[in-house]
Scaffold this active site. Structure first.
Site, mmCIF file in Angstrom:
data_model
loop_
_atom_site.group_PDB
_atom_site.id
_atom_site.type_symbol
_atom_site.label_atom_id
_atom_site.label_comp_id
_atom_site.label_asym_id
_atom_site.label_seq_id
_atom_site.Cartn_x
_atom_site.Cartn_y
_atom_site.Cartn_z
ATOM 1 N N ASN A 169 45.483 32.141 44.326
ATOM 2 C CA ASN A 169 44.807 31.963 45.620
ATOM 3 C C ASN A 169 45.532 31.000 46.551
ATOM 4 O OD1 ASN A 169 42.700 33.847 45.615
ATOM 5 N ND2 ASN A 169 41.755 32.679 43.964
ATOM 6 N N GLU A 179 45.055 34.034 34.864
ATOM 7 C CA GLU A 179 45.689 32.778 35.262
ATOM 8 C C GLU A 179 44.970 31.675 34.483
ATOM 9 O OE1 GLU A 179 46.617 30.860 39.623
ATOM 10 O OE2 GLU A 179 44.758 31.953 39.411
ATOM 11 N N HIS A 239 41.096 32.400 34.741
ATOM 12 C CA HIS A 239 40.824 33.111 35.990
ATOM 13 C C HIS A 239 41.273 34.575 35.896
ATOM 14 C CE1 HIS A 239 41.670 33.530 40.565
ATOM 15 N NE2 HIS A 239 40.476 33.994 40.251
ATOM 16 N N SER A 248 37.975 30.559 41.055
ATOM 17 C CA SER A 248 39.216 30.970 41.703
ATOM 18 C C SER A 248 39.881 29.799 42.416
ATOM 19 C CB SER A 248 38.929 32.103 42.681
ATOM 20 O OG SER A 248 37.754 31.861 43.387
HETATM 21 N N1 CAA Z 1 36.619 49.589 35.440
HETATM 22 C C1 CAA Z 1 37.435 50.410 34.757
HETATM 23 N N2 CAA Z 1 38.422 51.141 35.340
HETATM 24 C C2 CAA Z 1 38.555 51.031 36.684
HETATM 25 C C3 CAA Z 1 37.733 50.190 37.459
HETATM 26 C C4 CAA Z 1 36.744 49.447 36.782
HETATM 27 N N3 CAA Z 1 35.930 48.613 37.427
HETATM 28 N N4 CAA Z 1 38.122 50.292 38.763
HETATM 29 C C5 CAA Z 1 39.160 51.159 38.798
HETATM 30 N N5 CAA Z 1 39.421 51.607 37.543
HETATM 31 C C6 CAA Z 1 40.508 52.485 37.120
HETATM 32 C C7 CAA Z 1 40.346 53.909 37.559
HETATM 33 O O1 CAA Z 1 39.588 54.637 36.621
HETATM 34 C C8 CAA Z 1 41.790 54.384 37.604
HETATM 35 O O2 CAA Z 1 42.226 54.646 36.275
HETATM 36 P P1 CAA Z 1 43.540 55.546 35.915
HETATM 37 O O3 CAA Z 1 44.737 54.718 36.302
HETATM 38 O O4 CAA Z 1 43.427 55.721 34.474
HETATM 39 O O5 CAA Z 1 43.433 56.791 36.723
HETATM 40 C C9 CAA Z 1 42.534 53.178 38.096
HETATM 41 O O6 CAA Z 1 41.705 52.049 37.779
HETATM 42 C C10 CAA Z 1 42.774 53.219 39.576
HETATM 43 O O7 CAA Z 1 41.514 53.363 40.243
HETATM 44 P P2 CAA Z 1 41.178 54.454 41.354
HETATM 45 O O8 CAA Z 1 41.990 55.709 41.102
HETATM 46 O O9 CAA Z 1 39.695 54.585 41.446
HETATM 47 O O10 CAA Z 1 41.572 53.799 42.714
HETATM 48 P P3 CAA Z 1 42.918 53.120 43.162
HETATM 49 O O11 CAA Z 1 44.108 53.825 42.637
HETATM 50 O O12 CAA Z 1 42.727 52.954 44.607
HETATM 51 O O13 CAA Z 1 42.863 51.688 42.456
HETATM 52 C C11 CAA Z 1 42.394 49.400 42.461
HETATM 53 C C12 CAA Z 1 41.843 50.795 42.687
HETATM 54 C C13 CAA Z 1 42.775 49.238 40.981
HETATM 55 C C14 CAA Z 1 41.252 48.438 42.788
HETATM 56 C C15 CAA Z 1 43.661 49.194 43.355
HETATM 57 O O14 CAA Z 1 43.365 49.525 44.689
HETATM 58 C C16 CAA Z 1 44.185 47.786 43.326
HETATM 59 O O15 CAA Z 1 44.917 47.406 42.408
HETATM 60 N N6 CAA Z 1 43.850 46.970 44.363
HETATM 61 C C17 CAA Z 1 44.230 45.577 44.449
HETATM 62 C C18 CAA Z 1 43.279 44.769 43.619
HETATM 63 C C19 CAA Z 1 43.608 43.307 43.631
HETATM 64 O O16 CAA Z 1 44.535 42.832 44.269
HETATM 65 N N7 CAA Z 1 42.814 42.544 42.889
HETATM 66 C C20 CAA Z 1 42.968 41.124 42.827
HETATM 67 C C21 CAA Z 1 42.090 40.516 43.855
HETATM 68 S S1 CAA Z 1 42.248 38.764 43.830
HETATM 69 C C22 CAA Z 1 41.214 38.261 42.653
HETATM 70 O O17 CAA Z 1 40.493 38.999 42.027
HETATM 71 C C23 CAA Z 1 41.236 36.825 42.397
HETATM 72 C C24 CAA Z 1 40.468 35.960 43.306
HETATM 73 O O18 CAA Z 1 40.258 34.838 42.906
HETATM 74 C C25 CAA Z 1 40.014 36.312 44.625
#
Ligand code: CAA
Length: 287
Positions: A191, A152, A140, A119
């Site tokens: 990031n 990315e 990424h 990252s």
């Molecule tokens: N595998 C498969 N499907 C998944 C899953 C997984 N691990 N996690 C969630 N899902 C699916 C769910 O089944 C659900 O599917 P539908 O749309 O078909 O209903 C959907 O994703 C949404 O999940 P939930 O209903 O359980 O929960 P939510 O609506 O709260 O969503 C989330 C959860 C997708 C994590 C959402 O909160 C989100 O987008 N959060 C922000 C995540 C983010 O910003 N990630 C980037 C972080 S930065 C990074 O990763 C880079 C770095 O270098 C640090």
């Protein structure tokens, strides 16, 4: 290069997500980790996440079964020799990544592409630990990989056009939208922007400006993001957030703009690493 055989090194949160999506989109995948226990946990997680997608009718149960059949788990490096693209998704630790790439340079077939899911660590520095810097690139993924649409791509100083084109095509085949960081600068795009934002939210808490809940509600409802910054920090892992801030701080010549908040450091010292530890800014039922 038409990539068919895909290797993933590291079976943690990111590695199992990458392997899951690669298998689901038709690649023949080897997921490698030195820990057999971690591989077993990854298998269960992938099975659970595929089942969740089937239940939500995002994929058919036949597609889930085919993905599982294309997935191979291995505690040693040998099966990676057959892969055309190997994505490293180990812990965000510079020395560990250097060691893994030194090993991959010996194991991988000549011409195989070596990508890192780092990252924030320099792709150019990682590439210098291999015999093929032109075939080393940053790929990424975002967490959770099966849900997040972005990959990315980061070009190191020596990355060739062929490597970039092949990796871009593989990411698109995985159903992802790609963006290109054409300069290998600390934090790349995501990031560079995200971590100072999260760090600033921790400063707001540290300075007593607002509670954890109010900081998150303010940003969630005020800027329409799915998670507030402190929830997101817990989700990413506070150790990862701190490591990225340190890379930004050091890599930008000690610019105080990137100084990690002391409270973030304290939480990591306490082992309050977020969701995975059962406790971070929120309590998830940990000790
Ligand atoms: N595998 C498969 N499907 C998944 C899953 C997984 N691990 N996690 C969630 N899902 C699916 C769910 O089944 C659900 O599917 P539908 O749309 O078909 O209903 C959907 O994703 C949404 O999940 P939930 O209903 O359980 O929960 P939510 O609506 O709260 O969503 C989330 C959860 C997708 C994590 C959402 O909160 C989100 O987008 N959060 C922000 C995540 C983010 O910003 N990630 C980037 C972080 S930065 C990074 O990763 C880079 C770095 O270098 C640090």
């Amino acid at each position: 290069m038409d990539i068919q055989r895909f290797g993933v090194v590291g079976a943690g949160q990111m590695g199992n997500g990458i392997a899951h999506v690669a298998a689901l989109t038709g690649f023949d995948v080897t997921l490698q980790d030195i820990s057999a226990e971690q591989l077993e946990r990854a298998r269960k997680t992938i099975e659970g996440n595929l089942a969740r997608q089937v239940k939500k009718e995002r994929i058919t149960s036949a597609a889930a079964d085919e993905a599982l059949a294309r997935l191979h788990f291995s505690a040693d490096n040998a099966p990676l020799a057959d892969c055309q693209l190997i994505v490293e998704a180990a812990t965000e630790n510079v020395d560990l990544k250097f060691r893994i790439f030194e090993g991959l340079a010996k194991t991988a077939a000549p011409g195989a592409i070596l990508a890192s899911n780092t990252s924030s660590i320099s792709i150019t520095a990682i590439a210098a630990h291999t015999d093929r810097p032109e075939s080393v690139i940053g790929m990424h993924f975002m967490n959770p990989v099966p849900v997040m649409k972005l990959v990315e791509i980061i070009r190191g100083l020596a990355t060739s056009d062929e490597t970039y084109q092949a990796v871009n095509a593989a990411a698109e085949r995985m159903g992802k939208t790609t963006v290109l960081a054409s300069k290998d600068m600390p934090g790349f795009i995501v990031n560079r922007v995200l971590m100072p934002y999260i760090n600033e939210a921790v400063f707001a808490l540290y300075e007593g400006i607002a509670s954890v809940e109010d900081i998150d509600t303010a940003m969630k409802l005020g800027t329409n993001v799915p998670m507030g910054p402190l929830t997101l920090a817990d989700f990413i892992g506070l150790d990862t957030c701190l490591a990225i801030m340190q890379v930004l701080h050091e890599g930008m010549g000690g610019d105080s703009k990137y100084r990690a908040c002391p409270l973030l450091t304290k939480y990591v010292e306490a082992g309050w690493l977020g969701r995975k530890a059962g406790r971070g800014f929120y309590n998830y039922g940990g000790k």
